[in-house]
Design an enzyme around this catalytic site. Structure first.
Site, short mmCIF file in Angstrom:
data_model
loop_
_atom_site.label_atom_id
_atom_site.label_comp_id
_atom_site.label_asym_id
_atom_site.label_seq_id
_atom_site.Cartn_x
_atom_site.Cartn_y
_atom_site.Cartn_z
N ARG A 123 -4.07 1.87 -17.33
CA ARG A 123 -4.36 2.48 -16.03
C ARG A 123 -5.20 3.76 -16.11
NH1 ARG A 123 -1.41 3.98 -12.59
NH2 ARG A 123 -2.07 2.84 -10.77
N PRO A 152 5.74 -5.08 -1.36
CA PRO A 152 5.44 -3.95 -2.23
C PRO A 152 5.60 -4.30 -3.71
CG PRO A 152 7.64 -3.72 -1.33
CD PRO A 152 7.08 -4.98 -0.75
N GLY A 153 4.74 -3.74 -4.53
CA GLY A 153 4.89 -3.84 -5.97
C GLY A 153 5.21 -2.46 -6.51
N GLY A 194 0.83 -1.20 0.00
CA GLY A 194 0.00 0.00 0.00
C GLY A 194 0.86 1.24 0.00
N TYR A 199 2.01 -2.23 -13.06
CA TYR A 199 0.67 -2.46 -13.62
C TYR A 199 0.50 -1.80 -14.98
CZ TYR A 199 0.30 -3.70 -8.77
OH TYR A 199 0.55 -4.25 -7.53
N CYS A 207 -10.30 1.82 -31.09
CA CYS A 207 -11.55 2.33 -31.64
C CYS A 207 -12.68 2.35 -30.63
CB CYS A 207 -11.91 1.53 -32.89
SG CYS A 207 -10.74 1.95 -34.19
N GLU A 208 -12.45 3.03 -29.55
CA GLU A 208 -13.45 3.42 -28.56
C GLU A 208 -12.76 4.44 -27.68
OE1 GLU A 208 -14.06 0.32 -25.31
OE2 GLU A 208 -13.18 -0.87 -26.90
N TYR A 258 -8.38 2.87 -14.10
CA TYR A 258 -8.37 3.38 -12.73
C TYR A 258 -8.47 4.90 -12.67
CZ TYR A 258 -6.13 -1.18 -11.72
OH TYR A 258 -5.82 -2.50 -11.60
#
Ligand SMILES: *Cc1c(COP(=O)(O)O)cnc(C)c1O
Length: 400
Positions: free
Chosen positions: A297, A259-260, A217, A355, A327-328, A301
């Protein structure tokens, strides 16, 4: 890394391109290990953030362990040279067979629900197991605290600890670790310390513990003004509390984290070329040669990655909406101030280590980008750009 260095790498390896700065990963790893002054500290890198085997190797050489969430991640870790005792398996909702298979490899398993715990304990009472608790800590109602709340799918509720103790007694299984991972950014150290107290309280009730795992975190800044977890302050406070707990518990324990983002986010740079600059009545769009297939991301997010024009770093700033070629709706940044962009310029997205590549896909039948590790002033290719053969791989053409 300097704009010129990145620009040279885009020239050398083509784009879109992911570049990872080894020195920055080392710096973050050392910051973390220096912050916690305990006898036995273990950092298990959460490899789902970035799982290239050269990155895993780099972290292994720094002394890191590995946090994994699937048997395939365990296999990649072993392939990169980690021994099973350096790996912890923290899955959620995977099959019982997968947990058994990983345990058989000698990897520490971490169980986060009662039904699997009971089944596993009955069948393999000798295999040491860590339990993942859910401390139900909400940071003053902050919705970002997403996996610690009462109805979260993660962890065993602390209200169910009496049931865990009954399972342990009935099966004679060996609980050797207690774990929590609230899954949220630590915006407030006091909230994290409060959750830690719940972990300590839980730990007291188990007699054979070897480690306490406080998850992750740790927050890194993405844009100007973002809060960053003050690791040094957290380190001072938690170290003190941990040492006191060890005394109370009566034996030495390992302090573990996983941790990442903290280790790899800021080390990553994503480079993409501007295909088109397009003005509408209200907006100037910069359309790049990439999309959410490569960096999801912002769309997934709402993350705000800093974007620099490394082809024109000193240019006069103008406002751009940076979009991809999918295409969106495919927006990286809205109305962002960026040095003047021309078609053919290379844009650099910061914080592209965690990520980003690991969530990339082949949507729109595009190739996944190449990856480069920057070390000792030189770029090393650690993943080739995909080719047409990769798109056909595993497909079967049937004519019925
Ligand atoms: C994803 C994950 C992490 C890493 O989280 P970061 O925010 O990248 O540090 C740690 N532990 C578990 C169990 C995870 O699922």
């Amino acid at each position: 890394m300097q704009p010129k260095e990145l620009l040279d790498l885009a020239e050398q390896f083509g784009n879109p391109l992911y570049v990872y700065d080894a020195e920055k990963i080392e710096f973050q790893y050392n910051r973390l290990t220096n912050a916690f002054k305990v006898e036995k500290l273990r950092i298990n890198y959460a490899m789902k953030a970035l799982s290239n085997i050269s990155i895993l190797k780099l972290l292994k050489n720094l002394g890191s362990g590995l946090d994994t969430v699937s048997i395939q991640e365990v296999q990649l870790g072993l392939h990169a040279g980690f021994t099973p005792d350096k790996i912890i398996f923290t899955p959620n909702g995977v099959s019982f067979e997968e947990i058994e298979e990983v345990a058989e490899m000698g990897v520490q398993i971490n169980i986060d629900n009662l039904s699997v715990l009971e089944h596993f304990g009955a069948k393999h009472p000798k295999v040491p197991v860590c339990i993942r608790i859910n401390p139900h800590v909400m940071a003053g109602g902050n919705e970002n605290i997403s996996v610690g709340h009462i109805d979260s799918k993660f962890g065993i509720s602390i209200y169910q600890i009496p049931h865990v103790l009954r399972i342990v007694e009935n099966t004679k299984m060996n609980i050797n670790g207690i774990h929590m991972h609230t899954g949220s950014d630590i915006l407030d150290i006091e909230v994290f310390l409060y959750a830690s107290e719940i972990l300590f309280d839980t730990a007291k009730q188990f007699k054979n513990l070897e480690f306490l795992d406080f998850g992750s975190g740790f927050k890194v800044p993405y844009k100007k003004g973002d809060i960053e977890t003050n690791i040094e302050e957290l380190g001072r406070k938690l170290t003190k509390r941990f040492l006191a707990f060890e005394k109370e518990y009566g034996r030495e324990l390992t302090l573990a984290f996983e941790p990442g983002k903290f280790l790899v986010s800021e080390a990553g740079h994503f480079l993409a070329k501007v295909n088109v600059v397009k003005q509408t009545t209200s907006t100037v769009f910069a359309g790049i040669d990439s999309g959410f297939n490569h960096l999801i991301r912002p769309m997934f997010y709402g993350s705000q990655h800093n974007i620099e024009n490394i082809s024109n770093p000193k240019g006069k700033e103008r406002f751009y909406t940076v979009v991809g070629y999918i295409c969106e709706t495919d927006t990286f940044a809205n109305n962002r101030r960026i040095p003047e962009i021309h078609e053919g310029d290379i844009l650099c997205f910061r914080n592209a280590g965690a990520y980003c590549f690991s969530m990339a896909s082949n949507y729109n039948s595009r190739f996944k980008p190449a990856e480069v590790l920057w070390k000792n002033g030189k770029g090393h290719l650690i993943r080739e750009r995909e080719t047409f053969d990769d798109l056909l791989q595993n497909q079967i053409l049937v004519e019925l």
